[in-house]
Design a protein around this motif. Structure first.
Motif, PDB file in Angstrom:
ATOM      1  N   LEU A   1       0.813  -1.211   0.000  1.00 46.81           N
ATOM      2  CA  LEU A   1       0.000   0.000   0.000  1.00 46.81           C
ATOM      3  C   LEU A   1       0.851   1.269   0.000  1.00 46.81           C
ATOM      4  CD1 LEU A   1      -2.773  -0.946   2.596  1.00 46.81           C
ATOM      5  CD2 LEU A   1      -2.750  -1.326   0.121  1.00 46.81           C
ATOM      6  N   ALA A   2       2.016   1.204   0.634  1.00 45.49           N
ATOM      7  CA  ALA A   2       2.880   2.382   0.710  1.00 45.49           C
ATOM      8  C   ALA A   2       4.324   1.950   0.918  1.00 45.49           C
ATOM      9  CB  ALA A   2       2.438   3.304   1.845  1.00 45.49           C
ATOM     10  N   ASP A   3       5.234   2.704   0.307  1.00 48.98           N
ATOM     11  CA  ASP A   3       6.664   2.433   0.455  1.00 48.98           C
ATOM     12  C   ASP A   3       7.389   3.775   0.454  1.00 48.98           C
ATOM     13  OD1 ASP A   3       9.152   1.259   0.572  1.00 48.98           O
ATOM     14  OD2 ASP A   3       9.243   0.804  -1.572  1.00 48.98           O
ATOM     15  N   ALA A   4       7.512   4.357   1.637  1.00 48.28           N
ATOM     16  CA  ALA A   4       8.126   5.679   1.779  1.00 48.28           C
ATOM     17  C   ALA A   4       9.574   5.533   2.238  1.00 48.28           C
ATOM     18  CB  ALA A   4       7.335   6.522   2.780  1.00 48.28           C
ATOM     19  N   ILE A   5      10.468   6.261   1.596  1.00 49.92           N
ATOM     20  CA  ILE A   5      11.889   6.164   1.924  1.00 49.92           C
ATOM     21  C   ILE A   5      12.501   7.558   2.009  1.00 49.92           C
ATOM     22  CG2 ILE A   5      14.160   5.439   1.077  1.00 49.92           C
ATOM     23  CD1 ILE A   5      12.884   3.003  -0.138  1.00 49.92           C
ATOM     24  N   ALA A   6      13.318   7.747   3.036  1.00 52.35           N
ATOM     25  CA  ALA A   6      14.139   8.956   3.162  1.00 52.35           C
ATOM     26  C   ALA A   6      15.588   8.484   3.217  1.00 52.35           C
ATOM     27  CB  ALA A   6      13.772   9.737   4.411  1.00 52.35           C
ATOM     28  N   SER A   7      16.383   8.851   2.227  1.00 46.76           N
ATOM     29  CA  SER A   7      17.763   8.375   2.149  1.00 46.76           C
ATOM     30  C   SER A   7      18.744   9.446   2.598  1.00 46.76           C
ATOM     31  CB  SER A   7      18.085   7.952   0.715  1.00 46.76           C
ATOM     32  OG  SER A   7      19.442   7.585   0.599  1.00 46.76           O
ATOM     33  N   SER A   8      19.787   9.007   3.298  1.00 44.56           N
ATOM     34  CA  SER A   8      20.850   9.929   3.695  1.00 44.56           C
ATOM     35  C   SER A   8      22.120   9.668   2.887  1.00 44.56           C
ATOM     36  CB  SER A   8      21.139   9.789   5.196  1.00 44.56           C
ATOM     37  OG  SER A   8      21.569   8.466   5.527  1.00 44.56           O
ATOM     38  N   VAL A   9      21.987   8.996   1.735  1.00 43.99           N
ATOM     39  CA  VAL A   9      23.160   8.605   0.955  1.00 43.99           C
ATOM     40  C   VAL A   9      24.008   9.803   0.542  1.00 43.99           C
ATOM     41  CG1 VAL A   9      21.931   8.612  -1.272  1.00 43.99           C
ATOM     42  CG2 VAL A   9      23.965   7.177  -0.970  1.00 43.99           C
ATOM     43  N   ASP A  10      23.362  10.935   0.247  1.00 42.62           N
ATOM     44  CA  ASP A  10      24.123  12.119  -0.171  1.00 42.62           C
ATOM     45  C   ASP A  10      24.999  12.647   0.957  1.00 42.62           C
ATOM     46  OD1 ASP A  10      22.996  11.980  -2.664  1.00 42.62           O
ATOM     47  OD2 ASP A  10      21.442  13.477  -2.272  1.00 42.62           O
ATOM     48  N   GLU A  11      24.538  12.465   2.200  1.00 42.43           N
ATOM     49  CA  GLU A  11      25.320  12.924   3.345  1.00 42.43           C
ATOM     50  C   GLU A  11      26.562  12.073   3.567  1.00 42.43           C
ATOM     51  OE1 GLU A  11      22.883  13.765   6.860  1.00 42.43           O
ATOM     52  OE2 GLU A  11      21.121  13.612   5.564  1.00 42.43           O
ATOM     53  N   HIS A  12      26.529  10.822   3.067  1.00 37.82           N
ATOM     54  CA  HIS A  12      27.665   9.920   3.244  1.00 37.82           C
ATOM     55  C   HIS A  12      28.628   9.961   2.059  1.00 37.82           C
ATOM     56  CE1 HIS A  12      25.571   8.036   6.635  1.00 37.82           C
ATOM     57  NE2 HIS A  12      24.494   8.024   5.881  1.00 37.82           N
ATOM     58  N   ALA A  13      28.150  10.462   0.930  1.00 39.94           N
ATOM     59  CA  ALA A  13      28.930  10.380  -0.309  1.00 39.94           C
ATOM     60  C   ALA A  13      30.309  11.027  -0.163  1.00 39.94           C
ATOM     61  CB  ALA A  13      28.158  11.030  -1.459  1.00 39.94           C
ATOM     62  N   ARG A  14      30.389  12.157   0.532  1.00 38.05           N
ATOM     63  CA  ARG A  14      31.683  12.838   0.629  1.00 38.05           C
ATOM     64  C   ARG A  14      32.687  12.077   1.479  1.00 38.05           C
ATOM     65  NH1 ARG A  14      31.957  16.801   5.066  1.00 38.05           N
ATOM     66  NH2 ARG A  14      30.140  16.595   6.425  1.00 38.05           N
ATOM     67  N   PHE A  15      32.191  11.098   2.255  1.00 37.02           N
ATOM     68  CA  PHE A  15      33.082  10.265   3.061  1.00 37.02           C
ATOM     69  C   PHE A  15      33.455   8.968   2.341  1.00 37.02           C
ATOM     70  CE2 PHE A  15      30.429  12.641   6.123  1.00 37.02           C
ATOM     71  CZ  PHE A  15      31.419  13.350   6.775  1.00 37.02           C
ATOM     72  N   GLY A  16      32.805   8.702   1.206  1.00 33.68           N
ATOM     73  CA  GLY A  16      33.093   7.490   0.451  1.00 33.68           C
ATOM     74  C   GLY A  16      32.496   6.238   1.042  1.00 33.68           C
ATOM     75  N   GLY A  17      31.567   6.377   1.962  1.00 38.32           N
ATOM     76  CA  GLY A  17      30.927   5.224   2.604  1.00 38.32           C
ATOM     77  C   GLY A  17      30.004   5.699   3.708  1.00 38.32           C
ATOM     78  N   VAL A  18      29.267   4.771   4.285  1.00 40.11           N
ATOM     79  CA  VAL A  18      28.289   5.113   5.310  1.00 40.11           C
ATOM     80  C   VAL A  18      28.973   5.392   6.653  1.00 40.11           C
ATOM     81  CG1 VAL A  18      26.286   4.303   6.615  1.00 40.11           C
ATOM     82  CG2 VAL A  18      26.488   3.774   4.174  1.00 40.11           C
ATOM     83  N   VAL A  19      28.645   6.535   7.249  1.00 38.49           N
ATOM     84  CA  VAL A  19      29.145   6.901   8.573  1.00 38.49           C
ATOM     85  C   VAL A  19      28.028   6.617   9.584  1.00 38.49           C
ATOM     86  CG1 VAL A  19      30.085   8.735  10.015  1.00 38.49           C
ATOM     87  CG2 VAL A  19      30.598   8.688   7.559  1.00 38.49           C
TER      88      VAL A  19
END
Length: 377
Positions: A28-46
């Motif tokens: 019925l619903a699939d809502a996503i908020a991604s923080s990938v852009d915030e991690h991009a400058r570090f080259g990986g997930v912080v």
């Protein structure tokens, strides 16, 4: 359809704040908020950055999912949440939110396994899972072969990576090629214009004495990096597209070869592929070719359902409710290394006694009733 369980699922194991709502096996619903852009400058997930992003996104994403589904929080039959595995801090945000909503609403709480959820999400795409089902899960943190005869209670590990997961290898090679983060989508894009046979990169753990179902991508990653370094040291241009295509082919060749072998050895005629790397176009094509040749039915969800999302958690939660599995206790906590053999974290009630689980979920005191009235009146 109205009799099918309506469940909200929360996923915060890494950098995606996912909230999904399903009714039975209907999304019925699939809502996503991604923080990938915030991690991009570090080259990986912080991890700390991911946790803070989940805190900020949680309530708005839940409200967006409820609006998209056209349902009220009061209508829910249960709330499910990824209890593990994943980043400890990120998991705690999701578990805390799920407990708060479940308690305030007087709904049962289900702490579920991230990997089992990746398998169960295919029910939203292709209907109920055959039993048994072989699952190949490939992502930034996991490369696993799993055999499930009951997604809510019986998931058996067949093989796993002994070092880097496939998704990690994609990220690292993309970094060496200066293609950015995350690496999976960009490698896939460049590979489409390259020659997968241009460079003979190694296939890890494919010798006659190697573990039949385990994976290893560390050696491949090192071989590709050294090949690129040698080209640069010689002052030659690096054929980025051919490197991407040859590297990608080495990964998907091993993944599909071992998955099909496991199906044959176990006499299973269905293979499900999930996880973020399952969105890879070459993996899908090669898996389809090899499954057809072996008489195996391939099930792969659409790309959006392969990456981390709340819909997969809701799907497994709905299955828990439908099969009468026990709700989790209120002391449910996050477990960053939750084994896949635990599809969910049941409470002290009998796992097969739905009545006890239901009673447990509604055994709240006067304080709860007051809080529920304040929040949802």
């Amino acid at each position: 359809m109205a009799d099918e369980p309506l469940v909200l699922g929360i996923e915060t194991s890494c950098d995606e704040t996912g909230v999904g709502i399903v009714r039975g096996t209907t999304l019925l619903a699939d809502a996503i908020a991604s923080s990938v852009d915030e991690h991009a400058r570090f080259g990986g997930v912080v991890p700390e950055v991911a946790s803070r992003a989940h805190l900020e996104a949680m309530v708005p994403t839940i409200e967006r999912a409820l609006k998209e589904a056209g349902v009220s929080a009061r209508d829910l039959d249960g709330i499910s949440v990824t209890a593990g595995p994943g980043l400890a801090g990120a998991l705690l945000v999701g578990v805390s939110a799920a407990k708060a909503y479940a308690y305030a609403l007087g709904k049962p709480l289900y702490g579920v396994n991230h990997l089992a959820s990746h398998i169960c999400v295919d029910q939203l795409e292709h209907g109920p899972l055959p039993e048994p089902t072989m699952a190949l899960l490939v992502s930034g943190g996991h490369s696993s072969l799993l055999l499930s005869s009951d997604i809510t209670s019986d998931v058996r590990p067949m093989g796993a990576t002994i070092d880097d997961a496939a998704g990690e290898a994609f990220d690292k090679i993309a970094r060496v090629l200066d293609l950015g983060f995350p690496g999976g989508p960009v490698i896939d894009r460049y590979a489409k214009e390259g020659d997968p046979r241009a460079i003979a990169f190694p296939r890890g753990l494919t010798g006659p004495r190697d573990a039949a179902y385990d994976f290893s991508f560390s050696g491949l990653k090192t071989a590709v990096a050294r090949w690129i370094e040698a080209k640069r040291a010689a002052g030659e241009d690096v054929p980025v597209r051919d490197v991407a295509a040859s590297f990608q082919e080495a990964v998907v060749d091993v993944l599909t070869r071992k998955a099909v072998r496991a199906c044959r050895d176990e006499g299973v005629d269905h293979l499900m592929i999930g996880g973020g790397v399952a969105a890879n176009s070459r993996l899908r094509v090669l898996a389809q070719e090899r499954c057809e040749a072996a008489g195996i039915t391939l099930r792969v969800p659409r790309p959006k359902l392969c990456t981390d999302n709340g819909a997969m958690v809701a799907a497994l939660g709905a299955e828990m409710v439908a099969r009468g599995r026990a709700a989790s206790d209120w002391d449910l906590s996050a477990d960053s290394s939750l084994p896949v053999t635990d599809p969910h974290v049941p409470g002290r009630a009998d796992d097969h006694d739905h009545a006890n689980a239901h009673a447990h979920a509604h055994s709240h005191d006067h304080v709860h009733e007051v809080s529920k009235g304040n929040l949802y009146s």
